[in-house]
Design a protein around this motif. Structure first.
Motif, short mmCIF file in Angstrom:
data_model
loop_
_atom_site.label_atom_id
_atom_site.label_comp_id
_atom_site.label_asym_id
_atom_site.label_seq_id
_atom_site.Cartn_x
_atom_site.Cartn_y
_atom_site.Cartn_z
N ARG A 1 0.85 -1.18 0.00
CA ARG A 1 0.00 0.00 0.00
C ARG A 1 0.89 1.24 0.00
NH1 ARG A 1 -5.28 1.33 2.28
NH2 ARG A 1 -5.28 3.54 2.81
N ASP A 2 0.56 2.22 -0.79
CA ASP A 2 1.33 3.47 -0.87
C ASP A 2 2.84 3.21 -0.95
OD1 ASP A 2 -1.02 4.89 -0.91
OD2 ASP A 2 -1.00 5.34 1.22
N LEU A 3 3.56 3.57 0.14
CA LEU A 3 5.01 3.45 0.12
C LEU A 3 5.51 2.22 0.86
CD1 LEU A 3 5.51 7.26 0.83
CD2 LEU A 3 5.87 6.12 -1.37
N VAL A 4 4.57 1.34 1.23
CA VAL A 4 4.92 0.16 2.01
C VAL A 4 5.15 -1.02 1.06
CG1 VAL A 4 4.18 -1.44 3.81
CG2 VAL A 4 3.55 1.00 3.94
N ILE A 5 6.38 -1.57 1.11
CA ILE A 5 6.70 -2.69 0.20
C ILE A 5 6.60 -4.02 0.94
CG2 ILE A 5 8.17 -1.39 -1.37
CD1 ILE A 5 10.55 -2.65 0.34
N ASP A 6 6.48 -5.07 0.14
CA ASP A 6 6.41 -6.43 0.68
C ASP A 6 7.82 -7.00 0.68
OD1 ASP A 6 5.99 -9.03 1.27
OD2 ASP A 6 4.48 -9.40 -0.29
N THR A 7 8.36 -7.29 1.86
CA THR A 7 9.75 -7.76 1.97
C THR A 7 9.84 -9.28 2.15
OG1 THR A 7 9.76 -7.40 4.35
CG2 THR A 7 10.51 -5.57 2.99
N ASP A 8 8.73 -9.98 1.99
CA ASP A 8 8.74 -11.43 2.27
C ASP A 8 9.77 -12.20 1.43
OD1 ASP A 8 6.85 -11.04 4.13
OD2 ASP A 8 5.20 -12.04 3.06
N ALA A 9 9.86 -11.85 0.14
CA ALA A 9 10.79 -12.58 -0.74
C ALA A 9 12.23 -12.39 -0.24
CB ALA A 9 10.67 -12.08 -2.18
N PHE A 10 12.56 -11.16 0.18
CA PHE A 10 13.90 -10.90 0.71
C PHE A 10 14.14 -11.71 1.98
CE2 PHE A 10 16.27 -8.44 3.92
CZ PHE A 10 17.53 -8.58 3.38
N MET A 11 13.14 -11.73 2.86
CA MET A 11 13.31 -12.47 4.12
C MET A 11 13.56 -13.95 3.84
SD MET A 11 13.32 -10.36 6.49
CE MET A 11 12.90 -8.65 6.79
N GLY A 12 12.89 -14.47 2.81
CA GLY A 12 13.08 -15.86 2.42
C GLY A 12 14.50 -16.10 1.93
N LYS A 13 15.01 -15.16 1.12
CA LYS A 13 16.37 -15.31 0.58
C LYS A 13 17.42 -15.24 1.69
CE LYS A 13 15.25 -13.30 -3.90
NZ LYS A 13 15.31 -12.08 -4.71
N LEU A 14 17.15 -14.36 2.64
CA LEU A 14 18.08 -14.17 3.75
C LEU A 14 18.32 -15.48 4.49
CD1 LEU A 14 19.51 -11.66 4.70
CD2 LEU A 14 17.63 -11.21 6.27
N LYS A 15 17.25 -16.22 4.65
CA LYS A 15 17.30 -17.50 5.37
C LYS A 15 18.19 -18.51 4.65
CE LYS A 15 13.38 -19.48 5.32
NZ LYS A 15 11.92 -19.53 5.35
N TYR A 16 18.16 -18.47 3.31
CA TYR A 16 18.95 -19.42 2.51
C TYR A 16 20.44 -19.36 2.84
CZ TYR A 16 15.39 -20.78 -0.96
OH TYR A 16 14.32 -21.30 -1.60
N VAL A 17 20.96 -18.14 3.08
CA VAL A 17 22.41 -18.00 3.24
C VAL A 17 22.86 -18.26 4.67
CG1 VAL A 17 22.60 -16.36 1.32
CG2 VAL A 17 22.37 -15.49 3.65
#
Lengths: 249, 117
Positions: free
Chosen positions: A100-116
């Motif tokens: 919404r507006d300026l709020v982004i969805d960071t779920d994909a990033f959080m998922g990638k973070l876990k991989y490393v």
């Protein structure tokens, strides 16, 4: 003398309108106001429906990253005076789905973070009775730069590869992997190689360098990724040429 | 994450080696062949002397590595530049095929030329 400045905000209110639109607000041009102060003014005084993330207001929490006149920036550390006479265009960070507006969805990033596996993987389990994990100043210096990342995601917005390839782990995640790879207390490099050598890993980076330019904490993700490529290429050849057991060790 | 092995580290190794090799040695060749000889800073060597030098086994290895690794360096850089310039992921596989294929063909030509000098 200019008393106000126009803030042009990219709005997205999915329940009201399926497509984003731009809305202009006139805010007072106060000395030393950051862009975040202007957004807060809009929300408090002009339009309570505006949605954006923020927390610390001092460049530490990494919540208030947005596109300011097309460039990724921490809005708390970006000042209205830098953009005179205006207008200033504020948009959500590029390369992320917008909630919404300026709020982004960071779920994909959080998922990638876990991989490393961004945590210490010690060679042997230690108990509290074993005492501290001691490090020399040189051992600390080997990875300290990479601990400064605040996960603000400006580097993901700046990186064209992230925009082209949704599987790419991205600058911050790889820099964080290196933060642990270079930690003398860590023995998890082999596990991280599995991810970083794979499709979407460090070798998808095409060395553009925009991540390091955008990084407000001077983490230099470009450097972290390039250092990994040298280490990763060695590991690749070891795995290719050496017997299975020997290469994994 | 895909199940197939990622070959990018393989190509990157040649790109990296080519980068180091060409950045150290290509400037010497540019200086000698592009400036020093044409501008008369040093005398032109005899063709026979140059040929004898190039036929030295170490010189053959050096020339082969210089040409082959520089080709792989260029191939990898051009592949990624196309990817970034055209902003298209779909271009990557054909670009990789053409760039690395060109480098392999160039390497074979270099090997033959250096071998038969």
């Amino acid at each position: 003398m200019q008393k106000t400045i126009t803030i042009q905000v990219k709005r997205y209110i999915p329940e009201k309108q399926p497509t984003p639109f731009y809305q202009d607000y006139e805010v007072p041009l106060e000395t030393k106001w950051g862009v975040l102060d202007a957004l807060t003014y809009i929300k408090d005084e002009l339009d309570g429906t505006l949605a954006f993330r923020w927390s610390c207001h001092m460049g530490v929490c990494g919540s208030c990253g947005m596109m300011v006149n097309g460039q990724p920036a921490l809005t708390c550390a970006t000042f209205l005076e830098e953009y005179l006479p205006g207008p200033i265009c504020i948009e959500p960070l590029d390369h992320f789905p917008v909630i919404r507006d300026l709020v982004i969805d960071t779920d994909a990033f959080m998922g990638k973070l876990k991989y490393v596996k961004p945590w210490l993987i010690p060679a042997e389990e230690r108990s509290v009775d074993d005492g501290e994990n001691r490090q020399t100043p040189a051992e600390l210096a080997a990875f300290k730069q990479y601990t400064l990342c605040i996960n603000c995601l400006l580097c993901y917005s700046a990186c064209p590869v992230v925009g082209l390839n949704e599987d790419f782990l991205g600058p911050a995640a790889i820099a964080l992997a290196q933060r642990y790879n270079y930690d003398s207390r860590d023995a998890g490099q082999t596990q991280r190689h599995d991810v970083l050598l794979d499709h979407g890993g460090a070798f998808d980076c095409t060395l553009i360098g925009e991540c390091s330019r955008a990084c407000p904490k001077h983490v230099d993700p470009t450097g972290a990724i390039q250092r990994y490529k040298a280490d990763g290429a060695m590991e690749f050849w070891k795995r290719l040429l050496l017997p299975r057991g020997a290469a994994k060790r | 994450m895909s199940k197939s092995r990622n070959n990018d580290p393989f190509w990157w190794s040649f790109f990296g080696a080519g980068g180091v090799f060409s950045s150290f040695f290509v400037p010497i060749h540019i200086l000698l062949l592009g400036l020093a000889l044409p501008l008369g800073w040093v005398l032109w060597p005899e063709h026979g002397d140059l040929l004898a030098l190039a036929r030295n086994p170490l010189a053959r290895i050096y020339l082969f590595l210089l040409i082959a690794l520089s080709l792989f360096h260029a191939a990898h850089r051009i592949r990624f530049t196309l990817h970034d310039l055209l902003l298209a992921k779909s271009i990557d596989t054909p670009a990789a095929f053409v760039c690395y294929g060109g480098a392999i063909v160039g390497t074979l030509c270099a090997a033959m030329t250096v071998w038969t000098l």
